[in-house]
Scaffold this active site. Structure first.
Site, short mmCIF file in Angstrom:
data_model
loop_
_atom_site.label_atom_id
_atom_site.label_comp_id
_atom_site.label_asym_id
_atom_site.label_seq_id
_atom_site.Cartn_x
_atom_site.Cartn_y
_atom_site.Cartn_z
N LEU A 12 40.71 -4.39 81.86
CA LEU A 12 41.42 -3.62 82.88
C LEU A 12 42.74 -3.14 82.31
O LEU A 12 43.40 -3.87 81.57
CB LEU A 12 41.69 -4.48 84.12
CG LEU A 12 40.47 -4.91 84.94
CD1 LEU A 12 40.87 -5.88 86.03
CD2 LEU A 12 39.78 -3.69 85.53
N GLU B 214 45.29 -7.11 94.09
CA GLU B 214 44.08 -6.29 94.01
C GLU B 214 42.90 -7.14 93.56
O GLU B 214 41.79 -7.01 94.07
CB GLU B 214 44.32 -5.11 93.06
CG GLU B 214 43.49 -3.88 93.39
CD GLU B 214 42.04 -3.98 92.99
OE1 GLU B 214 41.18 -3.50 93.74
OE2 GLU B 214 41.75 -4.55 91.92
#
Length: 185
Positions: A23, A30
């Site tokens: 990521l 999140e």
């Protein structure tokens, strides 16, 4: 059981979702949202499926594999034996078929597609597509993997499980959006 595919992703302003198998950002709020959405069931005797491509599976840190309290399912055209960690399928139609048959259909509440790019695209084109849960990261990140274009016939809807409005963590602002295909009038 009619298999309904729910897609969940986070994308930067340039629709990037990953870089070098990881990521591009670290957002605890999140990630907690992702875990809650993909893990929570109404029936405590059932679990949700997390459906992903091989590269997404490989990008999950070893200490988190398989994703806990979920049935992990990996799509790959390569011969792959993941033992009890995940169910391997050649493609999305095969996965949908397996989920809709016993013994899985009796144990599955929801099916969450968690990436990558080609699996999202195939799922959005599938007759089994139900909803897209997209976190819009309001910042540009260098990425080598991108979320597919959202079709024009997708409309924003509300989901009571999804926080409304802008969210903030560190120096990053983000917003949760939920899409469905527009119903024919």
């Amino acid at each position: 059981m009619q298999v309904k595919l729910k897609l969940i992703a986070a994308a930067s302003e340039n629709m990037g979702i990953g870089i070098n198998g990881d990521l591009p950002w670290r957002l605890r709020k999140e990630m907690d949202f992702f875990t809650k959405m993909t893990s929570t069931t109404n029936d405590t005797d059932k679990k949700n499926v997390v459906l992903m491509g091989r590269r997404t599976w490989e990008s999950i840190p070893k200490k988190f594999k398989p994703l806990a309290n979920r049935i992990n399912m990996v799509l790959t055209s390569q011969p792959l034996d993941l033992g009890d960690d995940a169910i391997v399928c050649k493609n999305l139609p095969e996965a949908v078929e397996k989920i809709s048959q016993s013994p899985l259909k009796d144990n599955v509440e929801q099916v969450w597609v968690i990436g990558g790019s080609s699996v999202y695209k195939a799922s959005m084109e599938s007759p089994n597509f139900y909803r897209l849960y997209l976190t819009r990261i309001k910042k540009h990140f260098d990425c080598d993997t991108f979320f597919p274009q959202i079709p024009e016939n997708y409309v924003l809807v509300k989901d009571p499980e999804v926080p409304q409005g802008m969210q903030q963590e560190k120096d990053i602002t983000f917003e949760y959006e939920v899409y469905e295909k527009k119903r024919n009038q």
